[in-house]
Design an enzyme around this catalytic site. Structure first.
Site, short mmCIF file in Angstrom:
data_model
loop_
_atom_site.label_atom_id
_atom_site.label_comp_id
_atom_site.label_asym_id
_atom_site.label_seq_id
_atom_site.Cartn_x
_atom_site.Cartn_y
_atom_site.Cartn_z
N LYS A 88 0.87 -1.18 0.00
CA LYS A 88 0.00 0.00 0.00
C LYS A 88 0.91 1.23 0.00
CE LYS A 88 -3.83 1.83 2.81
NZ LYS A 88 -4.67 1.54 3.99
N SER A 163 -9.48 1.08 2.90
CA SER A 163 -8.69 1.93 2.05
C SER A 163 -7.57 1.19 1.31
CB SER A 163 -8.08 3.06 2.88
OG SER A 163 -7.25 2.52 3.91
N SER A 187 -9.47 -1.39 7.17
CA SER A 187 -8.98 -1.27 5.79
C SER A 187 -8.17 -2.43 5.25
CB SER A 187 -8.15 0.00 5.65
OG SER A 187 -9.03 1.08 5.54
N1 GLN Z 1 -13.08 3.13 6.59
C1 GLN Z 1 -12.41 3.62 7.76
C2 GLN Z 1 -12.07 5.08 7.59
O1 GLN Z 1 -12.38 5.59 6.59
C3 GLN Z 1 -11.18 2.80 8.02
C4 GLN Z 1 -10.01 3.18 7.23
C5 GLN Z 1 -8.78 2.40 7.57
O2 GLN Z 1 -8.85 1.35 8.21
N2 GLN Z 1 -7.65 2.93 7.16
O3 GLN Z 1 -11.53 5.71 8.42
#
Ligand code: GLN
Length: 504
Positions: A88, A163, A187
């Site tokens: 990532k 994400s 994520s």
């Molecule tokens: N969907 C969650 C957010 O938008 C989690 C994102 C993540 O785990 N980086 O904050």
């Protein structure tokens, strides 16, 4: 079979090997690291334009691979020998740009690599490149990227989740052997579920956060995204453990997860199923059905299964968003155009004040979801509101954590949905809407409580043929129970390992 024929056959089948099988082929010289990297690079070339999963290829990849091939004796005992991994784009990589999915870091090249990257390389892995993601890891669709959305390889009209959506799509499409994501509120687990992968969020503190671009420091953890349970265990083993550069990393010994990984004998094991009705939202019938399927399986193997109530569950999403946006507003203050990243072009006309310089740079450099969260977080932390919002959220976070600790004094494992449904279409759940935040209802609790959690493929939707994963949550530092039970699910339900047919 002649040797030539055998080699041809191995290469045709590369997508079906587990990581430890690939390393053993390399060790036996049945396959070179360079050939393996070239295999994935060719696939990236072929498929990435339709998926938008990979942002940057490591320019030194083939040379690094050649170097390992030439000095194989020196490296041959390494656990991830020659395994090409995509990261990532939130992991800093010396010499390869790191964008965090944002325009503000579009051309940023870090002077050092993240500890996770260093450990992967030390274990013999080769960094193939960097993956698209939601900007600064904020989102659950991978639509919030300055580099465009990622498309789900199972159906390109759908999101891959986020994400870490690029990392998920890349593994599902066979563009790498495995990938790394980060999980602040789901994520790793949610995109793993949307793309039919195993995704692990380790216990908070298991893995060093050094060199990982921060979103919400008290919640962020790195985790592997792989085609099977064994691959995740192997990668997590290689990256875990105390790091002097991250004071929140734990001194706990790192178990030999892969070696000890055997499908759990769950006779008389107490397993809780999270009461789905207590979240502020509801799951699709197919998600409910997938949990029933897992429940039936575990019961048939002798587990003692009960429904578990977490009455405070409906507070998880608001508490998570108050804490994560507050931490984000502080973490993202560093992007001001002075020290690194994008700088607004004033075209020879000087800005009137320094504030104008900062605000213009941030206005142009950040996307709208990131701005929304910075504004919300700054508001929560501002004097007069701090006690009312941030402090209160921190207190409820503690109650949530204590509640889970109590649950794990009684149960070895908790099972919950990963998400509310299968992957959703690119048009659904526009950013900033309440529905888009509620998608995280079942994943954020593990982050708030610092617990290890894993998403494992369970079945496919009969309506849209998209994958559905289930979530396993265990007590602090008990990743082994996650791996063992997930392995049982992998062996019995047989959804793990499947890829979209046009990609095999
Ligand atoms: N969907 C969650 C957010 O938008 C989690 C994102 C993540 O785990 N980086 O904050």
């Amino acid at each position: 079979m002649s040797t030539k024929c055998l080699l041809w056959w191995i290469k045709m089948d590369l997508l079906n090997y587990k990581l430890h099988e690939l390393t053993s082929l390399i060790r036996k010289k049945a396959l070179s690291v360079k050939e393996l990297c070239q295999f994935y690079m060719d696939r990236i070339e072929k498929y990435n334009s339709e998926l938008n999963a990979v942002l940057t290829i490591n320019p030194d990849i083939l040379q690094t691979a050649e170097n390992i091939d030439k000095n194989l004796n020196q490296y041959k005992d390494l656990p991830l020998l020659g395994i090409p991994i995509l990261l990532k784009d939130v992991f800093c990589t010396k010499g390869i740009r790191t964008t965090a999915g944002s325009k503000i870091l579009e051309n940023f090249i870090s002077p050092y690599s993240a500890e996770v990257v260093r450990r992967l390389e030390k274990a013999g892995a080769v960094i193939l490149g960097k993956c698209n993601q939601d900007e600064f890891a904020m989102g659950n669709s991978n639509k919030n990227s300055a580099f465009g959305p990622v498309y789900n390889p199972w159906n390109k009209k759908y999101v891959p989740g986020g994400s870490s959506g690029g990392s998920a799509a890349a593994v599902a499409a066979g563009l790498c052997a495995a990938s790394m994501g980060t999980d602040t509120g789901g994520s790793v687990r949610q995109p793993a579920s949307f793309c039919n992968l195993v995704g692990v969020k380790p216990t908070y503190g298991r893995v060093s956060r050094y060199g990982m671009i921060a979103y919400a420091s008290s919640l962020d953890q790195a985790g592997p995204m792989t085609m099977c349970v064994e691959d995740s265990a192997l990668i997590l083993e290689s990256i875990s453990g105390k790091d002097e550069k991250d004071s929140t990393s734990s001194i706990k010994e790192v178990p030999k997860w892969l070696h000890n990984c055997q499908s759990q004998n769950i006779k008389n094991m107490k397993i809780g199923f999270l009461n789905k009705e207590e979240a502020n939202t509801s799951c699709s019938p197919e998600v409910v059905q997938s949990l029933e399927q897992v429940k039936t399986l575990l019961q048939s193997k002798g587990a003692l299964v009960e429904d578990v109530s977490v009455p405070i569950m409906n507070m998880s999403v608001p508490v998570y968003y108050l804490i994560s946006t507050s931490e984000a507003s502080s973490n993202l203050a560093r992007y001001d155009g002075v020290r690194y990243g994008y700088r607004s072009d004033f075209q020879n006309k000087k800005p009137d004040h320094l504030e104008e310089f900062y605000s213009q740079t941030r206005k142009e450099g950040f996307g709208s979801e990131v701005k929304r969260r910075i504004i919300m977080g700054t508001y929560c932390l501002s004097s007069g509101y701090y006690d009312e919002y941030y402090n209160k959220a921190s207190q409820i976070r503690r109650i949530i954590r204590d509640h889970f600790v109590k649950i794990f004094s009684k149960y070895s494992l908790l099972i919950a949905p990963v998400s509310l449904s299968t992957a959703f279409s690119l048009e659904e759940n526009p950013a900033g809407t309440l529905e888009s935040y509620l998608i995280d209802s079942f994943t954020v609790s593990a982050n708030l409580a610092g617990l290890p959690a894993l998403s494992v493929p369970a079945c496919f939707s009969s309506a849209n043929q998209l994958p559905i994963g289930v979530q396993l949550i265990a007590s602090h530092f008990d990743e082994q129970t996650l791996f063992n039970t997930a392995l049982l699910i992998q062996e019995e339900l047989k959804a793990v390992g499947k890829r979209p047919s046009y990609l095999v």
